[in-house]
Design an enzyme around this catalytic site. Structure first.
Site, PDB file in Angstrom:
ATOM      1  N   LYS A  66       0.934  -1.221  -0.068  1.00  0.00           N
ATOM      2  CA  LYS A  66      -0.166   0.105   0.185  1.00  0.00           C
ATOM      3  C   LYS A  66       0.975   1.193  -0.026  1.00  0.00           C
ATOM      4  CE  LYS A  66      -4.318   0.951   0.084  1.00  0.00           C
ATOM      5  NZ  LYS A  66      -5.589   0.297  -0.453  1.00  0.00           N
ATOM      6  N   ASP A 121      -7.109   4.357  -4.577  1.00  0.00           N
ATOM      7  CA  ASP A 121      -7.782   4.073  -2.955  1.00  0.00           C
ATOM      8  C   ASP A 121      -8.460   5.424  -2.712  1.00  0.00           C
ATOM      9  OD1 ASP A 121      -7.793   1.955  -0.978  1.00  0.00           O
ATOM     10  OD2 ASP A 121      -7.216   3.949   0.137  1.00  0.00           O
TER      11      ASP A 121
END
Ligand code: NDP
Length: 447
Positions: free
Chosen positions: A124, A164
């Site tokens: 991430k 995201d």
């Protein structure tokens, strides 16, 4: 394994990372039994190696705003684990981003990606830069500066970022453009790209649609139909909007949305026309849900700075905004109003207390790592299409997405079913995902 000692040690080593510690505690607690069943795990000190990321890349991102002022933000990429495939996970641009949040997301991503049945490790990244209120040119300059620092660390078989919170098609396009400029190659690397340059059909819809497919699988275990059910959705971004779109197409009633300024509640559910209006406000103008409430005072109530949960009467809740957006009191309010299923579109939206309430009440409760895995699954399908240089039809991708969500559901049931028939989807998802990654780590040796 002594769970308490293990967690105490992590707390001492990473004292300022509450979200990361929260995510680790949930997983470690639920896999403790299976971990102890196989002594080889402890011999390889597998848990610690699985909880601590492989590496964290941190950098300063300097860019110039429209007034000529030089701005500085922090940039991060957490490469958590690549036992089963290249690092894979989204990029978040939001003022709240910090290392703890990205470490929790990368940790969760490792388990989620394991469940998808595809070959993807977990990662991430992101920045405390917020695209909100910035011009297109400012967003472009920021994205280019961000990738200028990151491009050496990523690649089609190394690490494949995606979107995201705060990172949609526009941001992915700018980042991929700069990546191409630096590497002089057209190999995919980012997923969630535009359709004209390697993106997959159904990728924008995938997380929301996938969550509804997961919900349908859960409802089927109790013989419940979705038609006519009232569903509370939070958020009004990518995940929330496509969740609502699929729900409406299947005859459910969507009774709420939210953003970081507040929530709207529409007790009788939005009509298709009203949904199209919300979609336009959010996607075309990047507007606020309050604008919809102002236009529809008779059917819609706006709750400023509040989340929807205590204001809705619903059968099902699908939190799709951000982490820890549904706490114990919210959970109790939902249960009291008759809510019998929760399927998480966001990552870790329910606090541990809320999860406890749902599980005590024996309602259907699916954690994000299982229910929202549709997004990264179609990202995996985008990677496959890019490497073969082909484009699959929307029907083909959608069909594969349904199959993957059904497969994830089956894994949760296999490992989460208790005597008496109740399915603990948290334990099921964590155990299935853990065993696959753990086996791969052991087979590949200590590194
Ligand atoms: P978007 O940026 O498209 O939308 C996020 C939505 O949540 C917006 O409505 C935003 O409001 C709201 N929001 C963000 N932060 C907060 C906050 N602190 N408090 C209240 N509301 C907030 O992001 P996505 O829809 O892509 O992501 C939503 C969630 O789903 C995240 O948890 C993400 O990690 C998860 N997820 C996303 C996937 C994807 O494919 N995009 C895949 C799997 C999970 P505002 O407009 O005011 O900022």
């Amino acid at each position: 394994m002594n769970v308490k000692l293990f967690l105490d040690d992590l707390r001492v080593r990473f004292p300022n990372e509450p979200e990361y510690l929260q995510a680790v505690e949930e997983v470690v607690t639920s896999i403790a039994d299976v971990y102890d069943t196989y002594p080889v795990f402890e011999r390889y000190n597998l848990l610690e190696r699985l909880c601590i990321p492989d590496r964290v890349i941190m950098f300063r991102v300097s860019w110039v705003d429209d007034n000529g002022k030089v701005r500085n933000n922090m940039g991060y990429r957490v490469q958590h684990n690549y036992a089963i495939g290249p690092y894979k996970g989204g990029i978040r641009f939001h003022s709240s981003v910090n290392l703890s949040i990205l470490k929790f997301l990368a940790f969760e991503q490792t388990f989620k990606n394991s469940l998808t049945t595809l070959a993807m490790g977990g990662a991430k990244g992101g920045s405390d830069f917020s695209p909100r209120g910035k011009s297109d040119m400012e967003v472009m300059r920021f994205c280019q500066a961000f990738v200028n620092e990151l491009w050496r660390q990523i690649g089609p078989d190394t690490d494949v970022p995606a979107g995201d919170i705060g990172v949609g098609g526009r941001e992915v396009g700018y980042m991929y453009g700069w990546y191409k400029k630096m590497t002089r190659e057209f190999t995919g690397t980012f997923t969630g790209k535009g359709l004209d340059f390697g993106g997959s059909l159904i990728r924008p819809e995938a997380t929301g649609y996938g969550n509804v497919y997961f919900l349908l699988n859960m409802l089927a275990t109790r013989g419940i139909s979705l038609e006519g059910k009232k569903v509370a959705v939070s958020g009004s971004g990518n995940v929330a909007l496509y969740t609502a779109q699929k729900l409406l197409s299947l005859g459910a009633k969507v009774v709420s949305f939210s953003d970081s300024d507040g929530s709207i509640v529409i007790p009788e559910g939005v009509s298709q026309e009203q949904f199209d209006e919300i979609f336009e406000i959010k996607t075309l103008y990047r507007g606020r849900v309050s604008e919809f409430a102002e236009r529809h005072p008779d059917t819609c109530t706006y709750y400023r700075r509040e989340r929807p949960w205590r204001h809705v009467a619903c059968d099902i809740a699908m939190p799709s905004a951000t982490q820890n957006e549904l706490d114990g009191d919210d959970a109790r309010a939902l249960l009291q109003a008759g809510c019998f299923a929760v399927s998480e579109g966001a990552n870790m939206p329910s606090t541990p207390e809320a999860v406890d309430e749902f599980q005590k009440a024996r309602i259907l409760y699916a954690p994000g790592k299982a229910a929202n895995a549709g997004g990264v699954s179609v990202s995996g399908l985008e990677m496959a299409q890019n490497s073969q240089k082909v484009r699959w039809t929307a029907e083909d991708v959608d069909c594969r997405l349904r199959d993957i969500m059904a497969d994830i559901h089956s894994q949760c049931v296999e490992y989460g079913k208790e005597d008496g028939g109740y399915v603990d989807y948290v334990r099921g998802a964590n155990t299935a995902a853990f065993l696959k990654v753990a086996r791969a780590m052991i087979a590949q040796g200590i590194m």
